[in-house]
Design a protein around this motif. Sequence first.
Motif, PDB file in Angstrom:
ATOM      1  N   ASP A 153      -9.473   2.753  11.852  1.00 47.01           N
ATOM      2  CA  ASP A 153     -10.997   3.256  11.376  1.00 47.01           C
ATOM      3  C   ASP A 153     -11.620   1.824  10.519  1.00 47.01           C
ATOM      4  OD1 ASP A 153      -9.532   2.856   8.821  1.00 47.01           O
ATOM      5  OD2 ASP A 153      -9.456   4.892   8.555  1.00 47.01           O
ATOM      6  N   ASN A 154     -12.483   1.906   9.646  1.00 44.27           N
ATOM      7  CA  ASN A 154     -13.331   0.891   9.203  1.00 44.27           C
ATOM      8  C   ASN A 154     -12.809   0.468   7.927  1.00 44.27           C
ATOM      9  OD1 ASN A 154     -15.109   0.920  11.113  1.00 44.27           O
ATOM     10  ND2 ASN A 154     -16.274   2.466  10.347  1.00 44.27           N
ATOM     11  N   THR A 155     -11.210   1.029   7.513  1.00 48.98           N
ATOM     12  CA  THR A 155     -10.893   0.355   6.169  1.00 48.98           C
ATOM     13  C   THR A 155     -10.560  -0.997   6.293  1.00 48.98           C
ATOM     14  OG1 THR A 155      -8.704   1.044   7.037  1.00 48.98           O
ATOM     15  CG2 THR A 155      -9.840   2.840   5.858  1.00 48.98           C
ATOM     16  N   ILE A 156      -9.925  -1.560   7.354  1.00 48.07           N
ATOM     17  CA  ILE A 156      -9.992  -3.167   7.536  1.00 48.07           C
ATOM     18  C   ILE A 156     -10.791  -3.701   8.560  1.00 48.07           C
ATOM     19  CG2 ILE A 156      -7.383  -2.617   6.653  1.00 48.07           C
ATOM     20  CD1 ILE A 156      -6.593  -3.329   9.708  1.00 48.07           C
ATOM     21  N   VAL A 212      -1.944   1.414   9.452  1.00 48.46           N
ATOM     22  CA  VAL A 212      -3.402   1.831   8.821  1.00 48.46           C
ATOM     23  C   VAL A 212      -3.723   3.203   8.735  1.00 48.46           C
ATOM     24  CG1 VAL A 212      -5.832   0.969   8.931  1.00 48.46           C
ATOM     25  CG2 VAL A 212      -4.265  -0.517   9.900  1.00 48.46           C
ATOM     26  N   VAL A 213      -3.520   4.058   9.806  1.00 45.74           N
ATOM     27  CA  VAL A 213      -4.083   5.440   9.885  1.00 45.74           C
ATOM     28  C   VAL A 213      -3.061   6.226   9.505  1.00 45.74           C
ATOM     29  CG1 VAL A 213      -5.105   7.273  11.236  1.00 45.74           C
ATOM     30  CG2 VAL A 213      -6.008   4.760  11.436  1.00 45.74           C
ATOM     31  N   MET A 214      -2.824   6.732   8.322  1.00 47.60           N
ATOM     32  CA  MET A 214      -1.632   7.699   7.746  1.00 47.60           C
ATOM     33  C   MET A 214      -2.461   8.852   6.972  1.00 47.60           C
ATOM     34  SD  MET A 214       1.415   5.001   6.958  1.00 47.60           S
ATOM     35  CE  MET A 214       0.293   4.232   5.477  1.00 47.60           C
ATOM     36  N   PRO A 215      -1.770   9.922   7.042  1.00 48.44           N
ATOM     37  CA  PRO A 215      -2.278  11.230   6.233  1.00 48.44           C
ATOM     38  C   PRO A 215      -2.240  10.804   4.783  1.00 48.44           C
ATOM     39  CG  PRO A 215      -0.191  11.541   7.349  1.00 48.44           C
ATOM     40  CD  PRO A 215      -0.639  10.392   7.613  1.00 48.44           C
ATOM     41  N   GLN A 216      -2.980  11.402   4.034  1.00 42.01           N
ATOM     42  CA  GLN A 216      -3.029  11.323   2.437  1.00 42.01           C
ATOM     43  C   GLN A 216      -3.400  10.137   1.962  1.00 42.01           C
ATOM     44  OE1 GLN A 216       0.689  12.864   1.188  1.00 42.01           O
ATOM     45  NE2 GLN A 216       0.281  14.833   2.119  1.00 42.01           N
ATOM     46  N   MET A 217      -2.786   9.005   2.313  1.00 45.47           N
ATOM     47  CA  MET A 217      -3.050   7.564   1.707  1.00 45.47           C
ATOM     48  C   MET A 217      -3.034   6.526   2.899  1.00 45.47           C
ATOM     49  SD  MET A 217      -1.011   5.223  -1.217  1.00 45.47           S
ATOM     50  CE  MET A 217      -1.374   6.580  -2.398  1.00 45.47           C
ATOM     51  N   GLY A 218      -4.130   6.046   3.361  1.00 46.10           N
ATOM     52  CA  GLY A 218      -4.114   4.936   4.239  1.00 46.10           C
ATOM     53  C   GLY A 218      -3.385   3.705   4.020  1.00 46.10           C
ATOM     54  N   GLY A 219      -3.351   2.809   4.823  1.00 46.32           N
ATOM     55  CA  GLY A 219      -2.663   1.647   4.572  1.00 46.32           C
ATOM     56  C   GLY A 219      -3.329   0.892   3.864  1.00 46.32           C
ATOM     57  N   LYS A 220      -4.569   0.676   3.975  1.00 45.46           N
ATOM     58  CA  LYS A 220      -5.499  -0.152   2.892  1.00 45.46           C
ATOM     59  C   LYS A 220      -4.984   0.342   1.554  1.00 45.46           C
ATOM     60  CE  LYS A 220      -8.410  -3.617   2.422  1.00 45.46           C
ATOM     61  NZ  LYS A 220      -8.867  -3.479   0.793  1.00 45.46           N
ATOM     62  N   GLU A 221      -5.314   1.300   1.319  1.00 45.27           N
ATOM     63  CA  GLU A 221      -5.358   1.944  -0.130  1.00 45.27           C
ATOM     64  C   GLU A 221      -3.966   1.647  -0.689  1.00 45.27           C
ATOM     65  OE1 GLU A 221      -5.621   6.071  -2.673  1.00 45.27           O
ATOM     66  OE2 GLU A 221      -6.087   6.047  -0.743  1.00 45.27           O
ATOM     67  N   ASP A 260      -3.511  -2.138  -1.622  1.00 43.39           N
ATOM     68  CA  ASP A 260      -4.111  -2.543  -2.848  1.00 43.39           C
ATOM     69  C   ASP A 260      -3.424  -2.009  -3.950  1.00 43.39           C
ATOM     70  OD1 ASP A 260      -6.162  -3.421  -1.289  1.00 43.39           O
ATOM     71  OD2 ASP A 260      -7.475  -1.653  -1.435  1.00 43.39           O
ATOM     72  N   ARG A 261      -2.813  -0.807  -3.866  1.00 45.97           N
ATOM     73  CA  ARG A 261      -2.069  -0.399  -4.894  1.00 45.97           C
ATOM     74  C   ARG A 261      -0.572  -1.183  -5.085  1.00 45.97           C
ATOM     75  NH1 ARG A 261      -2.325   6.268  -5.037  1.00 45.97           N
ATOM     76  NH2 ARG A 261      -1.114   5.873  -7.014  1.00 45.97           N
ATOM     77  N   VAL A 262       0.013  -1.496  -4.236  1.00 49.07           N
ATOM     78  CA  VAL A 262       1.206  -2.277  -4.054  1.00 49.07           C
ATOM     79  C   VAL A 262       1.147  -3.252  -4.649  1.00 49.07           C
ATOM     80  CG1 VAL A 262       3.134  -2.850  -2.883  1.00 49.07           C
ATOM     81  CG2 VAL A 262       2.317  -0.674  -2.268  1.00 49.07           C
ATOM     82  N   LYS A 263      -0.013  -4.049  -4.295  1.00 47.49           N
ATOM     83  CA  LYS A 263      -0.165  -5.588  -4.856  1.00 47.49           C
ATOM     84  C   LYS A 263      -0.530  -5.946  -6.058  1.00 47.49           C
ATOM     85  CE  LYS A 263      -2.204  -8.840  -2.180  1.00 47.49           C
ATOM     86  NZ  LYS A 263      -3.162  -9.530  -1.528  1.00 47.49           N
ATOM     87  N   ALA A 264      -1.116  -4.466  -6.717  1.00 51.59           N
ATOM     88  CA  ALA A 264      -0.930  -4.624  -8.194  1.00 51.59           C
ATOM     89  C   ALA A 264       0.239  -4.683  -9.026  1.00 51.59           C
ATOM     90  CB  ALA A 264      -1.841  -3.234  -8.623  1.00 51.59           C
ATOM     91  N   VAL A 269       0.808  -8.876   3.114  1.00 53.50           N
ATOM     92  CA  VAL A 269       0.375  -7.709   3.997  1.00 53.50           C
ATOM     93  C   VAL A 269       0.481  -8.046   5.319  1.00 53.50           C
ATOM     94  CG1 VAL A 269      -0.919  -5.508   3.866  1.00 53.50           C
ATOM     95  CG2 VAL A 269      -0.278  -6.459   1.592  1.00 53.50           C
ATOM     96  N   LEU A 270       1.042  -7.053   6.330  1.00 59.27           N
ATOM     97  CA  LEU A 270       0.695  -7.060   7.753  1.00 59.27           C
ATOM     98  C   LEU A 270       0.432  -5.462   8.062  1.00 59.27           C
ATOM     99  CD1 LEU A 270       0.731  -8.256  10.431  1.00 59.27           C
ATOM    100  CD2 LEU A 270       3.155  -8.187  10.672  1.00 59.27           C
ATOM    101  N   PHE A 271      -0.815  -5.328   8.545  1.00 56.04           N
ATOM    102  CA  PHE A 271      -1.155  -3.906   9.161  1.00 56.04           C
ATOM    103  C   PHE A 271      -0.961  -3.911  10.487  1.00 56.04           C
ATOM    104  CE2 PHE A 271      -4.280  -4.846   5.453  1.00 56.04           C
ATOM    105  CZ  PHE A 271      -3.960  -3.664   4.839  1.00 56.04           C
ATOM    106  N   THR A 272      -0.567  -2.795  10.881  1.00 59.51           N
ATOM    107  CA  THR A 272      -0.450  -2.484  12.247  1.00 59.51           C
ATOM    108  C   THR A 272      -0.981  -1.106  12.622  1.00 59.51           C
ATOM    109  OG1 THR A 272       1.364  -2.128  14.321  1.00 59.51           O
ATOM    110  CG2 THR A 272       1.801  -1.327  11.823  1.00 59.51           C
ATOM    111  N   SER A 273      -1.499  -0.990  13.995  1.00 57.62           N
ATOM    112  CA  SER A 273      -2.024   0.180  14.399  1.00 57.62           C
ATOM    113  C   SER A 273      -2.456   0.175  15.844  1.00 57.62           C
ATOM    114  CB  SER A 273      -3.236   0.649  13.634  1.00 57.62           C
ATOM    115  OG  SER A 273      -4.022   1.783  14.034  1.00 57.62           O
ATOM    116  N   GLY A 274      -2.527   1.324  16.476  1.00 59.31           N
ATOM    117  CA  GLY A 274      -3.016   1.314  17.986  1.00 59.31           C
ATOM    118  C   GLY A 274      -4.582   1.500  17.738  1.00 59.31           C
TER     119      GLY A 274
END
Length: 720
Positions: free
Chosen positions: A685-688, A654-663, A666-670, A677-682
Amino acid sequence: MFIVLVGLLIALVRPAPEKRKYVLCRFWLYWFILLFVIKFVYEVLVQRTFFSTYWCYLFPMLIFFLVRLREGLICTIVFYAGIVFSLFYSDFQSISLTDLKLRFFITFSFVSVGSFLSAYMVARDQERLLHNQRTLSKEITERRRAEQAVQRSEEEARRLAQENAAMAEIGRIISSTLNIEEVYERFAQEVRKLISFDRIIINILNPHDDTQTLSYTSGIDVESRRSGAIVPLAGTATGECMRTRKSFLFQTESMDEVANRFPGLLPSFKTGLRSMIFVPLISKDQVIGVLSLRSIKLNAYAEEDLRLTERVANQIAGAIANAQLFTERMKAEQKARALEEQLRQSQRIEAIGRLAGGIAHDFNNLLTVIKGYSELLLFKLKAEDPLRSSIEEIRKASQRAADLTRQLLAFSRRQILEFKVLDLNSILRNMENMLRRLIGEDIELVYRLSDHLGKIRTDSGQIEQVVLNLTVNARDAMPSGGKLTIETANVELDEAHTRGHIGMKPGRYVMLSVSDTGCGMSPEVKEHLFEPFFTTKEWGKGTGLGLSTVYGIVKQSGGDIWVYSELNQGTTIKIYLPEVEEEADLLLEQDAKASLPSGKETILLVEDEPSVKGFAARVLSESGYHLLEAANGHEAFRIAQEYAGKIDLLLTDVVMPQMGGKELADRVKALHPQLKVLFTSGYTDNTIVHHGVLDPGILFLQKPFSPETLLRRVREALDR
């Protein structure tokens, strides 16, 4: 005889006290009568010349007229009787007819005049005597009235002095202390000096629910009307007094009259109370209560007592109003201090949360690698391999580190929760066997689960963690054994219960209560109960995060936690979670003995931490999946654009530089509408998530994860 007459006249004329003049007149009169009788006998019997002394006829009348004594009247009657006797005793032959007629005329005239004067004087004396008696009686009556008026005035003055003294003392009592209980007691003592009563009651109005509280009672005990009792206003004389704002007397012997007018007075009437005074307590034009005096005597009170009760009621009303104001101010200050403490605790939690969030992402990435590879090694090593025990210790240490991180996130309310609608009773029943093993045989476990318990919305794993932590704390508080009671119930909390608790709103809640009979805790310990790393256990036997974790989970679930404890009396912890009107979600139990899932699908793996990406790629590829790997969001999006085949799953941090996991998702699903989609993180933030809760439809894998957890979660996402 002349000397006697002179003495009598001197006694009559000479100034002297009345009593002395009376005695002298009697003395000289007796002497005159004695001499007159001697002379009379001598003239009649010896000289036979009675009628020659005419002046003697008038003398007795003169004496009577001057003296006006009974002796004068008797003397006159005796003298006139002697004249009549002398007529018959004298020698009529020697008296001429003319002389005889003259004598008869003179005798008759004197007798008539004497009789008239005697009667007149007697009547006048009687009239004067009656007049004097009436005058004396009137004077006596007026004097008695004056004495009674003076006596009444003195009594009124004494009563007013006593009332004023009592009023002054009541005023002094009121101004001397704000302890209303002490004021009530001393006030009742002073009122008793003014008005007799067998029972006194001070009722305080509860305007929010149309009830009254018996703030103070003294005297005859009425079982259902003791101090502290809360009684409805309907059907009571105090309710009528408050409604009309008027004082009144109620005195009767008829139970029917009491039942018809004021049925609320029946308990008092049955104890023998027959006379009652009711006076409203008014402060600042607001009725705040009623003062009531009661007596077992019928018609014991009058209007004067009612007016006096109103005077004392005015003073005690002011004292009650001041005490209420003081109490409200103290409660407000206590509430303010409590809210300040809650704010400070929230700020501490926020600070710890920022610290935990700051390290959780990187720390969980490291733990994912350590824990993951240690479990991969354990899968490959044989049971007798000497390295197995060392690797097992590495795995255990990594698990403890992961638990510590998770507890910090839970306490700071930054842990990601997957909310479901749950039946709390079902969760507790499934945990019963485990809890019995946890507490041991010397502690009795009692379940009191409410029928038709409402549903709650929270994370099932976290609510289980709450129950486990509370059970462990209860067990440690009962080293010599005891009783652990777990209870559930539906409750409704009003504004009064939620006002002092930040985030709580009035409404329906599901209560979870965990009670033990252990050592309890002091107020000082209770103040720091939910602080992280605070523990009363020995060094090495507790992290101090158990109850802080419970606190964070409960707060993150929209609930609240209340603690009741006393030293050597045990502890009760009550958790309130909002009730939801939905059907419970179905919780699927995983079979621990089932084989690890596998597949042939294509997975786009995106992870900015190389070691974590390498570990996940190894696990997934060994399970048959086709992998596309990317180190960041831009690279992953480029791969998705260039890849001609079907991408089944996007597994991304989820938390990555430049482009986060949620963004990225959304772009890949287009590009790939059927993409899972399966998110993972330790730490995310408030994106998901919002306030630590996953958005609907989001699948999430919490770091650190094991190979088994990764494979099962991937399979669950692909099969969804």
